[in-house]
Design a protein around this motif. Structure first.
Motif, PDB file in Angstrom:
ATOM      1  N   LYS A   1      12.398   1.992 -46.272  1.00 19.55           N
ATOM      2  CA  LYS A   1      11.410   1.830 -47.328  1.00 19.55           C
ATOM      3  C   LYS A   1      10.577   3.105 -47.465  1.00 19.55           C
ATOM      4  O   LYS A   1      10.312   3.583 -48.571  1.00 19.55           O
ATOM      5  CB  LYS A   1      10.507   0.636 -46.987  1.00 19.55           C
ATOM      6  CG  LYS A   1       9.838   0.042 -48.202  1.00 19.55           C
ATOM      7  CD  LYS A   1       9.077  -1.210 -47.852  1.00 19.55           C
ATOM      8  CE  LYS A   1       7.964  -1.400 -48.858  1.00 19.55           C
ATOM      9  NZ  LYS A   1       6.897  -2.251 -48.339  1.00 19.55           N
ATOM     10  N   ARG A   2      10.188   3.654 -46.314  1.00 24.19           N
ATOM     11  CA  ARG A   2       9.409   4.896 -46.320  1.00 24.19           C
ATOM     12  C   ARG A   2      10.208   5.998 -47.015  1.00 24.19           C
ATOM     13  O   ARG A   2       9.690   6.750 -47.846  1.00 24.19           O
ATOM     14  CB  ARG A   2       9.100   5.277 -44.858  1.00 24.19           C
ATOM     15  CG  ARG A   2       8.178   6.452 -44.682  1.00 24.19           C
ATOM     16  CD  ARG A   2       6.724   6.020 -44.697  1.00 24.19           C
ATOM     17  NE  ARG A   2       5.837   7.052 -45.186  1.00 24.19           N
ATOM     18  CZ  ARG A   2       5.244   7.977 -44.444  1.00 24.19           C
ATOM     19  NH1 ARG A   2       5.452   7.988 -43.147  1.00 24.19           N
ATOM     20  NH2 ARG A   2       4.464   8.892 -44.974  1.00 24.19           N
TER      21      ARG A   2
ATOM     22  N   ILE B   1       8.362   7.009 -37.995  1.00 24.47           N
ATOM     23  CA  ILE B   1       7.432   5.883 -38.157  1.00 24.47           C
ATOM     24  C   ILE B   1       7.043   5.308 -36.796  1.00 24.47           C
ATOM     25  O   ILE B   1       6.483   4.212 -36.708  1.00 24.47           O
ATOM     26  CB  ILE B   1       8.009   4.766 -39.070  1.00 24.47           C
ATOM     27  CG1 ILE B   1       9.285   4.167 -38.466  1.00 24.47           C
ATOM     28  CG2 ILE B   1       8.284   5.290 -40.474  1.00 24.47           C
ATOM     29  CD1 ILE B   1       9.703   2.858 -39.128  1.00 24.47           C
TER      30      ILE B   1
ATOM     31  N   PHE C   1       6.095  14.352 -46.510  1.00 23.19           N
ATOM     32  CA  PHE C   1       5.652  13.450 -47.578  1.00 23.19           C
ATOM     33  C   PHE C   1       4.453  14.032 -48.329  1.00 23.19           C
ATOM     34  O   PHE C   1       3.802  13.344 -49.086  1.00 23.19           O
ATOM     35  CB  PHE C   1       5.274  12.087 -46.984  1.00 23.19           C
ATOM     36  CG  PHE C   1       6.444  11.380 -46.352  1.00 23.19           C
ATOM     37  CD1 PHE C   1       7.113  10.383 -47.037  1.00 23.19           C
ATOM     38  CD2 PHE C   1       6.892  11.734 -45.087  1.00 23.19           C
ATOM     39  CE1 PHE C   1       8.199   9.743 -46.465  1.00 23.19           C
ATOM     40  CE2 PHE C   1       7.984  11.099 -44.516  1.00 23.19           C
ATOM     41  CZ  PHE C   1       8.644  10.106 -45.204  1.00 23.19           C
TER      42      PHE C   1
ATOM     43  N   ASP D   1       4.878  13.427 -41.296  1.00 21.50           N
ATOM     44  CA  ASP D   1       4.224  13.119 -42.570  1.00 21.50           C
ATOM     45  C   ASP D   1       4.153  14.328 -43.498  1.00 21.50           C
ATOM     46  O   ASP D   1       3.937  14.171 -44.701  1.00 21.50           O
ATOM     47  CB  ASP D   1       2.825  12.560 -42.320  1.00 21.50           C
ATOM     48  CG  ASP D   1       2.888  11.259 -41.525  1.00 21.50           C
ATOM     49  OD1 ASP D   1       3.763  10.433 -41.830  1.00 21.50           O
ATOM     50  OD2 ASP D   1       2.093  11.096 -40.595  1.00 21.50           O
TER      51      ASP D   1
ATOM     52  N   GLN E   1      10.442   5.498 -50.775  1.00 22.73           N
ATOM     53  CA  GLN E   1       9.194   5.912 -51.420  1.00 22.73           C
ATOM     54  C   GLN E   1       9.173   7.416 -51.639  1.00 22.73           C
ATOM     55  O   GLN E   1       8.895   7.900 -52.724  1.00 22.73           O
ATOM     56  CB  GLN E   1       8.024   5.568 -50.498  1.00 22.73           C
ATOM     57  CG  GLN E   1       7.233   4.359 -50.923  1.00 22.73           C
ATOM     58  CD  GLN E   1       6.174   4.051 -49.876  1.00 22.73           C
ATOM     59  OE1 GLN E   1       5.930   4.831 -48.962  1.00 22.73           O
ATOM     60  NE2 GLN E   1       5.567   2.905 -50.022  1.00 22.73           N
ATOM     61  N   GLN E   2       9.524   8.123 -50.567  1.00 23.34           N
ATOM     62  CA  GLN E   2       9.527   9.584 -50.618  1.00 23.34           C
ATOM     63  C   GLN E   2      10.429  10.072 -51.742  1.00 23.34           C
ATOM     64  O   GLN E   2      10.077  10.973 -52.498  1.00 23.34           O
ATOM     65  CB  GLN E   2      10.021  10.101 -49.260  1.00 23.34           C
ATOM     66  CG  GLN E   2      10.063  11.603 -49.128  1.00 23.34           C
ATOM     67  CD  GLN E   2      10.964  12.019 -47.975  1.00 23.34           C
ATOM     68  OE1 GLN E   2      11.916  11.319 -47.616  1.00 23.34           O
ATOM     69  NE2 GLN E   2      10.665  13.169 -47.397  1.00 23.34           N
TER      70      GLN E   2
ATOM     71  N   ARG F   1      11.931  -0.901 -42.538  1.00 26.44           N
ATOM     72  CA  ARG F   1      10.664  -0.191 -42.738  1.00 26.44           C
ATOM     73  C   ARG F   1      10.929   1.301 -42.948  1.00 26.44           C
ATOM     74  O   ARG F   1      10.366   1.937 -43.831  1.00 26.44           O
ATOM     75  CB  ARG F   1       9.765  -0.385 -41.514  1.00 26.44           C
ATOM     76  CG  ARG F   1       8.800  -1.569 -41.655  1.00 26.44           C
ATOM     77  CD  ARG F   1       7.635  -1.415 -40.702  1.00 26.44           C
ATOM     78  NE  ARG F   1       8.067  -1.290 -39.317  1.00 26.44           N
ATOM     79  CZ  ARG F   1       7.497  -0.488 -38.426  1.00 26.44           C
ATOM     80  NH1 ARG F   1       6.464   0.258 -38.774  1.00 26.44           N
ATOM     81  NH2 ARG F   1       7.956  -0.423 -37.188  1.00 26.44           N
TER      82      ARG F   1
END
Lengths: 420, 288
Positions: A250-251, A233, A208, A205, A254-255, A247
């Motif tokens: 998608k993460r 994840i 991010f 994380d 977003q980043q 998924r």
């Protein structure tokens, strides 16, 4: 006005008056269209798959005195002799077996190397290489599917069965080591430059963290990036499903869309990380070690995030149409001796598949005359980047193994992330 | 009669090498590309002709962002090169004197260095703490997290730099051919310098501009090196996508479909542009 001549040729003239005549141009155009349509419909692209390799492949193979080995740069022990660069382990191999080795550091990345040899193999020609080092993943699976790899002859590699560690035997990407044995392995984790990041980095994380906006690097590939994100994840890539892939993508999207990612890198992330263009990035363990070793004052950090890291393995394998396959088997067997594996590990600093090498590195450390040499060797014997600890091993995940049908789905999910 | 026949045939014979060249290196590959784009299959088992037109919609729906971005970048770069190249070409043609060819050589000099190396230099020049931005940051002229590399600005600058000579040369040729007496005449008729430029020089050099636009817009729209080396997270161009589809994924059908769509879009754009300029000018440009 002359009356129309009712003979056949006259009739033709008459027809010409009432019906449109075909000019030569019309005929040519029609012929062109037909030919074009025929070409469109007629051709197809034959598959690149070669015929199966006969079961008795090894029956008529004779020993030879030569071997051509394709490897990656900085991936074998190096010594100096009369001002020339030599590879002591290969010298010993030649001494013991009489096989001369042509060692070529021609593999920069899987894309371009496989891209070079694949067309050659597709036209049933020898690549010139008898042994090569390929990373597990989509390309290796593809090479196997295409029947471009020779099944290893297990009776010629007793040292592998005796000395290789348990993770090197029977890997998911090559059940039963039918075509490959590991050369070295490494990790894909996180690296950061403590000059710019003053806190401890521990988690996936952290890539991010809005504080690092525009200073995050990620990989531009369909292998490390997706698998690392899956681990991030909390999914084991080897057991992942298409829903997990979406998924993870998608993460990552977003980043990217939040402006965190500066760029997606192929190989060239070390220089921006050292210069401060990047503060934190996905990275390969060995790259960071070698960058620190080769640049005085550079102190990049490599971290296995708490979620885990991806482990990949570069594998020894024999390409089809090899002219010296028996010599290749000899070398595989030779390299699995703990003493030889230690020579290589002392230099390359990746995971060695031979745990017994540790003893020899410690022996070398004891015998070392200079204090700095001794400390370096002790450091290598203790390094979790060469001999992974049990705790670390539990956090390492393998790439997802994809079937040929799954590959396009996987690519279409992850490529739009980094090719944006 | 026979002599005339012979003469007509000679013309065909003379055209033959050119026609063969076009057929072998353009027409056949184009048909093959079109055919490939309609196939389905995979690299390992082969591709078969199924007239699967849906590949076109599918690839465009996946990659329309990169597609539009490439066209937009190409338009910006073309406009920038005209702005930069026109004064350069004008000055060399009108004021270059006997050193004209020296100046032209200077403009072409970077071509003696490999395209990739030239572009890579920009990575050093534009680095976040490199000598340009580092200095500006030390002087507090820009914020400490300001950066150019990995942004669209870097990609557009790189493209403009790399394709500028392709605009300068045709402009130079068309300006050089201008009759200076026309400008004197404009002057005699009380046109100001600006009016003479806008109403005499510019219209007369339209063929040069057209040729320059052709030589920059088309290759820029399909470039992939600059986006690769100078770009970042959201600067991928359609050339990069086609490259990956062909060489990494071996998805020949999708790659061909995208190439074909790109070519179609460029051709339509160019014909529309030619129409807008008037066919006569374009013919002149072609003759240039």
């Amino acid at each position: 006005m002359t009356p129309v001549d009712p003979t056949p040729s006259g009739m033709a003239d008459l027809r010409g008056l009432t019906r449109r005549r075909f000019s030569r141009r019309d005929v040519l155009q029609a012929a062109g269209l037909l030919a074009g349509a025929g070409l469109l419909a007629g051709c197809s692209v034959p598959g690149a798959r070669a015929s199966a390799i006969p079961g008795d492949y090894w029956a008529d193979k004779k020993p030879s005195k030569f071997l051509d080995w394709a490897n990656w740069p900085l991936y074998l022990d190096v010594g100096k002799e009369n001002g020339k660069t030599v590879h002591p382990s290969l010298q010993e191999f030649t001494e013991q077996t009489g096989i001369r080795v042509k060692y070529e550091e021609v593999i920069q990345d899987m894309d371009s190397f496989v891209g070079t040899i694949r067309p050659v193999l597709a036209s049933h020609q020898a690549t010139g290489y008898d042994l090569m080092v390929l990373t597990n993943g989509i390309y290796l699976t593809q090479m196997r599917e295409l029947n471009y790899l020779i099944p290893l002859e297990h009776s010629r590699m007793p040292n592998f069965f005796k000395y290789a560690d348990s993770t090197s035997k029977n890997p998911t990407y090559d059940p039963g080591n039918k075509y490959t044995v590991p050369w070295q392995s490494g990790m894909t984790g996180i690296a950061y430059n403590p000059k710019y990041i003053k806190r401890e980095i521990t988690s996936f994380d952290d890539l991010f963290d809005p504080a690092f906006k525009g200073k995050v690097g990620m990989f531009a590939d369909n292998q490390d990036l997706p698998n690392f994100a899956l681990v991030g994840i909390g999914v084991d890539p080897a057991k992942s499903t298409e829903a997990d892939w979406r998924r993870a993508a998608k993460r990552l999207t977003q980043q990217r869309d939040e402006g965190l990612v500066r760029a997606y890198y192929q190989q060239e992330y070390i220089s921006p990380l050292s210069k401060g263009d990047l503060w934190i990035t996905m990275a390969w363990s060995g790259d960071i070690f070698q960058a620190n070793a080769s640049t005085p004052g550079l102190d990049l950090k490599f971290v296995v995030p708490e979620q885990g890291a991806v482990v990949w393995t570069d594998n020894l394998c024999i390409p089809r149409y090899s002219r010296n396959p028996v010599s290749a088997m000899e070398l595989i067997n030779f390299m699995y001796q703990p003493k030889i594996a230690a020579m290589v590990a002392e230099y390359v600093n990746y995971f060695t598949p031979v745990p017994g090498a540790k003893k020899y590195i410690l022996d070398d450390a004891k015998a070392a005359k200079k204090k700095s040499d001794r400390e370096e060797l002790l450091g290598i014997a203790d390094s979790p980047l060469v001999f992974p600890t049990k705790a670390m091993e539990s956090k390492l995940y393998r790439y997802a193994t994809l079937s040929p049908e799954e590959v396009p789905v996987w690519n279409q999910i992850f490529e739009p992330v980094y090719e944006s | 009669m026979t002599r005339q026949r012979f003469g007509r045939l000679t013309a065909y014979w003379l055209a033959l090498p050119g026609a063969m060249w076009l057929a072998i290196f353009f027409v056949i590959p184009m048909i093959y590309l079109l055919s490939l784009s309609l196939m389905t299959g995979n690299f390992i088992d082969g591709f078969k002709q199924t007239f699967h037109v849906a590949t076109y919609w599918h690839t465009i729906s996946l990659y329309h962002d990169q597609f539009i971005r490439s066209i937009v970048y190409a338009l910006i770069v073309t406009a920038l090169t005209i702005l930069l190249a026109y004064p350069m070409a004008y000055w060399i043609a009108m004021r270059g004197g006997r050193h004209k060819s020296t100046y032209l050589l200077i403009i072409l000099l970077p071509f003696f260095v490999s395209f990739v190396i030239r572009t890579l230099q920009w990575q050093f020049i534009l680095a976040d703490n490199g000598f340009v931005l580092g200095t500006l940051k030390d002087l507090h002229l820009v914020g400490s997290d300001f950066h150019l590399l990995a942004t669209p600005v870097a990609v557009i600058c790189g493209l403009t730099y790399n394709y500028l000579p392709f605009m300068v040369l045709p402009l130079y040729v068309s300006i050089e051919r201008l009759d200076p007496r026309l400008m004197e005449a404009a002057n005699d008729l009380y046109a100001s310098k600006l009016q003479a430029l806008l109403r005499v020089v510019l219209p007369l050099t339209v063929p040069g501009i057209f040729a320059g636009v052709l030589m920059t817009f088309v290759p820029v729209a399909s470039d992939f090196v600059n986006a690769q080396l100078l770009g970042g997270a959201k600067t991928t161009m359609i050339g990069n996508v086609i490259y990956t589809l062909y060489l990494t994924n071996n998805d020949y059908a999708s790659a061909s479909a995208l190439s074909f769509t790109l070519m179609g879009a460029l051709l339509i754009g160019i014909f529309a542009y030619a129409r807008a300029l008037g066919t006569k000018d374009v013919m002149e440009a072609a003759a240039l």
